[in-house]
Design a protein around this motif. Structure first.
Motif, PDB file in Angstrom:
ATOM      1  N   GLU A 133      48.045 105.254  11.463  1.00  0.00           N
ATOM      2  CA  GLU A 133      48.423 106.191  12.559  1.00  0.00           C
ATOM      3  C   GLU A 133      49.498 105.835  13.491  1.00  0.00           C
ATOM      4  OE1 GLU A 133      44.719 106.528  14.662  1.00  0.00           O
ATOM      5  OE2 GLU A 133      43.715 107.558  12.856  1.00  0.00           O
ATOM      6  N   LYS A 134      49.556 104.521  13.796  1.00  0.00           N
ATOM      7  CA  LYS A 134      50.700 104.091  14.682  1.00  0.00           C
ATOM      8  C   LYS A 134      51.850 104.055  13.856  1.00  0.00           C
ATOM      9  CE  LYS A 134      48.943 101.260  18.149  1.00  0.00           C
ATOM     10  NZ  LYS A 134      49.010 100.003  19.170  1.00  0.00           N
ATOM     11  N   ALA A 135      51.995 103.719  12.615  1.00  0.00           N
ATOM     12  CA  ALA A 135      53.330 103.962  11.927  1.00  0.00           C
ATOM     13  C   ALA A 135      53.811 105.398  11.829  1.00  0.00           C
ATOM     14  CB  ALA A 135      53.170 103.585  10.434  1.00  0.00           C
ATOM     15  N   ILE A 136      52.812 106.480  11.575  1.00  0.00           N
ATOM     16  CA  ILE A 136      53.432 107.845  11.654  1.00  0.00           C
ATOM     17  C   ILE A 136      53.748 108.418  13.299  1.00  0.00           C
ATOM     18  CG2 ILE A 136      52.370 110.264  11.411  1.00  0.00           C
ATOM     19  CD1 ILE A 136      50.657 108.902   9.240  1.00  0.00           C
ATOM     20  N   ASN A 137      53.051 107.743  14.330  1.00  0.00           N
ATOM     21  CA  ASN A 137      53.134 108.348  15.525  1.00  0.00           C
ATOM     22  C   ASN A 137      54.282 107.719  16.320  1.00  0.00           C
ATOM     23  OD1 ASN A 137      50.879 110.091  15.390  1.00  0.00           O
ATOM     24  ND2 ASN A 137      49.534 108.549  16.184  1.00  0.00           N
ATOM     25  N   GLU A 138      54.792 106.271  16.063  1.00  0.00           N
ATOM     26  CA  GLU A 138      55.659 105.575  16.703  1.00  0.00           C
ATOM     27  C   GLU A 138      57.005 105.352  15.567  1.00  0.00           C
ATOM     28  OE1 GLU A 138      55.530 104.404  19.545  1.00  0.00           O
ATOM     29  OE2 GLU A 138      53.499 105.032  20.152  1.00  0.00           O
ATOM     30  N   ILE A 139      56.907 105.510  14.397  1.00  0.00           N
ATOM     31  CA  ILE A 139      57.900 105.786  13.579  1.00  0.00           C
ATOM     32  C   ILE A 139      58.741 104.168  13.781  1.00  0.00           C
ATOM     33  CG2 ILE A 139      60.092 106.516  12.361  1.00  0.00           C
ATOM     34  CD1 ILE A 139      57.565 108.198  12.184  1.00  0.00           C
ATOM     35  N   PRO A 140      58.089 102.902  13.611  1.00  0.00           N
ATOM     36  CA  PRO A 140      58.679 101.613  13.966  1.00  0.00           C
ATOM     37  C   PRO A 140      59.989 101.636  12.973  1.00  0.00           C
ATOM     38  CG  PRO A 140      56.727 101.294  12.658  1.00  0.00           C
ATOM     39  CD  PRO A 140      56.649 102.878  12.792  1.00  0.00           C
ATOM     40  N   ASP A 141      60.781 100.739  13.047  1.00  0.00           N
ATOM     41  CA  ASP A 141      61.895 100.036  12.236  1.00  0.00           C
ATOM     42  C   ASP A 141      61.276  99.237  11.126  1.00  0.00           C
ATOM     43  OD1 ASP A 141      63.988 101.389  14.048  1.00  0.00           O
ATOM     44  OD2 ASP A 141      63.518  99.887  15.267  1.00  0.00           O
ATOM     45  N   LEU A 142      60.314  98.612  11.134  1.00  0.00           N
ATOM     46  CA  LEU A 142      59.814  97.554  10.223  1.00  0.00           C
ATOM     47  C   LEU A 142      58.278  97.386  10.521  1.00  0.00           C
ATOM     48  CD1 LEU A 142      60.444  95.257   8.198  1.00  0.00           C
ATOM     49  CD2 LEU A 142      60.787  93.631  10.015  1.00  0.00           C
ATOM     50  N   ILE A 143      57.680  97.247   9.290  1.00  0.00           N
ATOM     51  CA  ILE A 143      56.127  96.977   9.484  1.00  0.00           C
ATOM     52  C   ILE A 143      55.799  95.588   8.951  1.00  0.00           C
ATOM     53  CG2 ILE A 143      53.808  97.463   8.598  1.00  0.00           C
ATOM     54  CD1 ILE A 143      54.939 100.563   8.746  1.00  0.00           C
ATOM     55  N   LEU A 144      55.290  94.571   9.552  1.00  0.00           N
ATOM     56  CA  LEU A 144      54.525  93.505   8.897  1.00  0.00           C
ATOM     57  C   LEU A 144      53.025  93.574   8.788  1.00  0.00           C
ATOM     58  CD1 LEU A 144      56.168  90.812  11.378  1.00  0.00           C
ATOM     59  CD2 LEU A 144      57.115  91.478   8.951  1.00  0.00           C
ATOM     60  N   LEU A 145      52.672  93.447   7.582  1.00  0.00           N
ATOM     61  CA  LEU A 145      51.348  94.145   7.336  1.00  0.00           C
ATOM     62  C   LEU A 145      50.747  92.834   6.467  1.00  0.00           C
ATOM     63  CD1 LEU A 145      49.373  96.440   6.581  1.00  0.00           C
ATOM     64  CD2 LEU A 145      50.788  96.819   4.628  1.00  0.00           C
ATOM     65  N   ASP A 146      49.413  92.278   6.949  1.00  0.00           N
ATOM     66  CA  ASP A 146      48.603  91.641   6.151  1.00  0.00           C
ATOM     67  C   ASP A 146      48.057  92.090   5.064  1.00  0.00           C
ATOM     68  OD1 ASP A 146      46.812  89.280   5.809  1.00  0.00           O
ATOM     69  OD2 ASP A 146      45.293  89.968   7.181  1.00  0.00           O
ATOM     70  N   VAL A 147      47.593  91.563   4.129  1.00  0.00           N
ATOM     71  CA  VAL A 147      47.156  92.221   2.813  1.00  0.00           C
ATOM     72  C   VAL A 147      45.505  92.236   2.733  1.00  0.00           C
ATOM     73  CG1 VAL A 147      46.851  91.668   0.195  1.00  0.00           C
ATOM     74  CG2 VAL A 147      49.223  91.618   1.257  1.00  0.00           C
ATOM     75  N   MET A 148      45.114  91.019   3.350  1.00  0.00           N
ATOM     76  CA  MET A 148      43.599  91.158   3.174  1.00  0.00           C
ATOM     77  C   MET A 148      43.093  91.422   4.710  1.00  0.00           C
ATOM     78  SD  MET A 148      43.002  87.365   0.981  1.00  0.00           S
ATOM     79  CE  MET A 148      43.844  86.276   1.981  1.00  0.00           C
ATOM     80  N   MET A 149      42.755  92.466   4.407  1.00  0.00           N
ATOM     81  CA  MET A 149      41.799  93.070   5.731  1.00  0.00           C
ATOM     82  C   MET A 149      40.565  93.967   5.188  1.00  0.00           C
ATOM     83  SD  MET A 149      45.147  94.811   8.141  1.00  0.00           S
ATOM     84  CE  MET A 149      45.640  95.855   6.811  1.00  0.00           C
ATOM     85  N   PRO A 150      39.461  94.071   6.057  1.00  0.00           N
ATOM     86  CA  PRO A 150      38.413  94.896   5.782  1.00  0.00           C
ATOM     87  C   PRO A 150      38.990  96.504   5.777  1.00  0.00           C
ATOM     88  CG  PRO A 150      38.390  94.143   7.955  1.00  0.00           C
ATOM     89  CD  PRO A 150      39.440  93.524   7.216  1.00  0.00           C
ATOM     90  N   ASP A 151      37.862  97.160   5.101  1.00  0.00           N
ATOM     91  CA  ASP A 151      38.002  98.655   4.844  1.00  0.00           C
ATOM     92  C   ASP A 151      39.488  98.837   3.817  1.00  0.00           C
ATOM     93  OD1 ASP A 151      35.712  99.222   6.556  1.00  0.00           O
ATOM     94  OD2 ASP A 151      36.967  99.185   8.201  1.00  0.00           O
ATOM     95  N   LEU A 152      40.486  99.179   4.432  1.00  0.00           N
ATOM     96  CA  LEU A 152      41.941  99.497   3.912  1.00  0.00           C
ATOM     97  C   LEU A 152      42.551  98.067   3.502  1.00  0.00           C
ATOM     98  CD1 LEU A 152      43.174 102.769   5.636  1.00  0.00           C
ATOM     99  CD2 LEU A 152      41.992 102.391   3.031  1.00  0.00           C
ATOM    100  N   THR A 153      42.719  97.496   2.490  1.00  0.00           N
ATOM    101  CA  THR A 153      43.512  96.367   2.287  1.00  0.00           C
ATOM    102  C   THR A 153      44.972  96.633   2.473  1.00  0.00           C
ATOM    103  OG1 THR A 153      44.044  96.821   0.001  1.00  0.00           O
ATOM    104  CG2 THR A 153      41.997  95.919   0.311  1.00  0.00           C
ATOM    105  N   GLY A 154      45.793  95.799   2.730  1.00  0.00           N
ATOM    106  CA  GLY A 154      47.256  95.937   3.054  1.00  0.00           C
ATOM    107  C   GLY A 154      47.955  96.607   1.997  1.00  0.00           C
ATOM    108  N   ILE A 155      47.737  96.354   0.862  1.00  0.00           N
ATOM    109  CA  ILE A 155      48.132  96.879  -0.340  1.00  0.00           C
ATOM    110  C   ILE A 155      47.883  98.618  -0.271  1.00  0.00           C
ATOM    111  CG2 ILE A 155      48.215  97.411  -2.914  1.00  0.00           C
ATOM    112  CD1 ILE A 155      49.453  94.695  -1.910  1.00  0.00           C
ATOM    113  N   GLU A 156      46.595  98.887  -0.146  1.00  0.00           N
ATOM    114  CA  GLU A 156      46.325 100.409   0.104  1.00  0.00           C
ATOM    115  C   GLU A 156      47.053 101.050   1.400  1.00  0.00           C
ATOM    116  OE1 GLU A 156      41.731 100.383  -1.489  1.00  0.00           O
ATOM    117  OE2 GLU A 156      42.231  99.738   0.566  1.00  0.00           O
TER     118      GLU A 156
END
Length: 164
Positions: free
Chosen positions: A39-62
């Motif tokens: 949601e933040k990526a869509i609303n804020e349109i950042p220049d770059l995203i740093l994303l963890d892979v291992m997260m509950p619910d949605l994984t970083g890959i998803e």
């Protein structure tokens, strides 16, 4: 100033990255789960995203696949930051659409170098899009002028012929 979104479920990891990036002068946005990160990526349109892979619910890959598949966010480079360090993990992340892959624990200098590299790519991509927009606009103007000028020329020639 570049805007960077950090998506990680562990507040300590977010704080560490945020602190290092803010010291370098970047504007930092944070999200603590995949859904709010998207949601933040869509609303804020950042220049770059740093994303963890291992997260509950949605994984970083998803999350990565979702962001890359969305036309609004598809051009935002994503760097996966994770403790998963296997070759297959790296391959999976890059095939999901990530720009780069940083293994935890990361070296501050290496992390900043990769962030700068991704931001340069993002900036170059934005310039290319701007050039394409200008080129398309110029072509449209030239075509429009031609389509307007042609009948006017015919009318002018006809008018001159009628006067004679």
């Amino acid at each position: 100033m570049a805007k960077i979104l950090i998506i990680d479920d562990l507040p300590d990891n977010v704080f560490l990255l945020q602190d290092r990036l803010e010291i370098e002068g970047y504007e930092v946005l944070t999200a603590y789960d995949g859904k709010s990160g998207i949601e933040k990526a869509i609303n804020e349109i950042p220049d770059l995203i740093l994303l963890d892979v291992m997260m509950p619910d949605l994984t970083g890959i998803e999350v990565c696949k979702t962001i890359v598949a969305n036309p609004i966010t598809s051009n935002i480079p994503i760097i996966l930051v994770t403790a998963k360090s296997g070759v297959e993990d790296t391959k999976e992340g890059l095939e999901a659409g990530a720009f780069d892959y940083i293994k935890k624990p990361f070296n501050r200098v290496e992390m900043l170098a990769r962030v700068r590299s991704a931001l340069k790519l993002s900036e170059a991509h934005k310039r290319i899009i701007e050039i394409e927009k200008r080129s398309t606009f110029s072509a449209l103007v030239v075509t429009t002028i031609h389509k307007i000028k042609q009948p006017l020329t015919l009318m002018s020639l006809s008018s001159t012929a009628i006067k004679r």
